[in-house]
Motif scaffolding. Structure first.
Motif: not given
Length: 490
Positions: A415-416, A443-444, A469-470, A482-484
């Motif tokens: 996660v970022e 991933d997120y 792309t998220y 946001l999710e990849r």
């Protein structure tokens, strides 16, 4: 003789005068009065328990309301989590795979690993910090009572526990200096009571708390050498040896130990000292900090004690730094100074009792009550004042909604994140600082977007990671996840 008969009474007929007295019932012992000393011995611990409850309540309430102030709580949780799992102390928030010992040398935080293993939550760190700060009030109150009397000692303990430096540090979530504060307090208590070797033993572990505190340990050892030279001159070589050892440890840590763990083979914070600013830059802020240190906390009496000199290493690096965050009274930077100036006040007040100036003796007698009153008055504008507000104990609906949103991120995900979500994720995910993933595509992305600074979330994510792309997985309570696109939906 003179008609006085010496005849003995007849056998079997005892005279009233010679008969043994009838034994009277043994009176029950009265309850012993409680020794005054027994009451005094408990005073410092009562102060510490009350302070612990206040500190812990403030920290936990702030955590429940998602009012984390910086990324430090997340960084330290990552480090202590790694220690608890018997791994190297990596803090991904500082950069993927960054060993925290290459940033600051604070191996003492490993002591919290067993507690964190049992209770893997950032609250463990906050409660531990509250306990450490409260523990430091024990030696402060105890030695103040011993040198000045019970009630002045209690006043000093209250003034110390409510001091602005300690309150700001409690508000600042968690920091390694929580270990330094009780070490300094116990060391100075031993110094003021003539237990020289104990003072040195309490000071020396400071080299394991943070790299600059080796200089503070050296300063304590030098004051021990000066104070002991007349009464116990044999202590002086030991004190000088400890001072030299502490300085050598600090130099080696700055020059070799930290660079050995640093990917750039350097100590990153040299840039903040050699940053182009001079000691007169921000002089108004620096003078204001000195006034706050000496006026409400000590009534300007502390400089009469040599213990004040122990504060110079910390004030030196702060005021020489080009980072203006170090100059003022915010954050946690003044916490280590609070036991120093408070016990310098105690030492000075005890010395002034022998002054030939009546006004000075009277001033010193009144000062403990005065600084306690000042601390209580200032607390109305300091962090602990929040405990008097009902809202401090309530969790707003939007906070609960944000927590539910973050809970949807699966364990062990990458996660970022920025400050808001960090402390809700570091106990179960690999978390990076926003914009600091250094090529890793998480991933997120979880963000506190309460002020709408992100704008278009998808476009913002594309700027961070052009090759990925998220999509927006959810928004709640001002938070955004946001999710990849390659991942399954939450």
């Amino acid at each position: 003789m003179h008609g006085v008969s010496l005849a003995l009474p007849e056998t079997g007929t005892p005279s009233p005068q010679s008969a043994p007295p009838t034994p009277s019932p043994t009176p029950l012992p009265e309850p012993a009065a409680r020794p005054a000393r027994a009451v005094r011995v408990r005073d410092p611990y009562v102060v510490a328990v009350v302070l612990f409850c206040a500190y812990a309540a403030l920290s936990i309430c702030r955590y429940r309301q998602m009012r984390t102030m910086s990324w430090d709580l997340g960084i330290f949780e990552q480090v202590i989590r790694a220690y608890a799992q018997l791994r190297a102390p990596v803090a991904d928030l500082k950069g993927p795979g960054v060993n925290i010992l290459g940033d600051h040398f604070s191996p003492v935080t490993a002591l919290l690993a067993p507690a964190y293993r049992l209770f893997p939550t950032p609250v463990t760190l906050l409660v531990a910090q509250a306990a450490l700060f409260a523990l430091s009030a024990v030696p402060v109150t105890r030695v103040a009572a011993r040198l000045l009397g019970r009630w002045p000692g209690l006043a000093i303990g209250v003034a110390y526990g409510l001091s602005w430096g300690v309150q700001r540090a409690v508000e600042f979530d968690f920091h390694e200096i929580a270990f330094a504060v009780p070490l300094i307090a116990f060391s100075l208590e031993a110094l003021l009571t003539g237990r020289w070797r104990a003072a040195l033993c309490w000071a020396l572990p400071l080299v394991l708390v943070k790299e600059d505190l080796g200089l503070t340990a050296a300063a304590i050892a030098l004051v021990v050498a000066v104070r002991a030279r007349r009464t116990e001159p044999r202590i002086v070589p030991d004190a000088l040896a400890v001072a030299a050892l502490a300085v050598v440890a600090a130099v080696l840590t700055f020059a070799f130990v930290i660079p050995a763990f640093n990917s750039g083979n350097t100590y990153d914070y040299w840039a903040k000292v050699d940053g182009g600013s001079g000691p007169l830059d921000g002089i108004d802020t620096k003078v204001r900090t000195l006034i706050w240190l000496l006026l409400p906390t000590t009534g300007l009496l502390a400089p009469r004690s040599p213990l004040t000199l122990i504060a110079l290493p910390t004030l030196g690096w702060r005021f020489l730094s080009s980072d203006d965050h170090y100059w003022g009274t915010d954050w946690h930077y003044s916490a280590v100074l609070m036991p120093i100036v408070t016990l310098a006040l105690v030492d000075a007040a005890e010395r002034v009792r022998r002054s030939r100036r009546p006004w000075l003796r009277s001033y010193a007698r009144q000062l403990p009550a005065a600084v306690a009153g000042a601390a209580l008055a200032l607390t109305t504008a300091l962090p602990l004042s929040a405990l008097a507000e009902p809202d401090a104990y309530r969790v707003r609906p939007e906070v609960r909604a944000a927590e539910r949103l973050l809970d949807r991120i699966p364990d062990d995900a990458t996660v970022e994140a920025n400050v808001g979500p960090i402390s809700r994720l570091t106990s179960r995910c690999r978390v990076f600082w926003v914009g600091g993933t250094r090529g890793i595509t998480p991933d997120y992305i979880a963000l506190n977007n309460g002020r709408g600074w992100v704008g278009d979330p998808v476009v913002y994510a594309k700027r961070l990671h052009p090759q990925a792309t998220y999509t927006v997985a959810g928004e709640a309570g001002g938070y955004l996840v946001l999710e990849r696109a390659a991942n399954p939906r939450m």
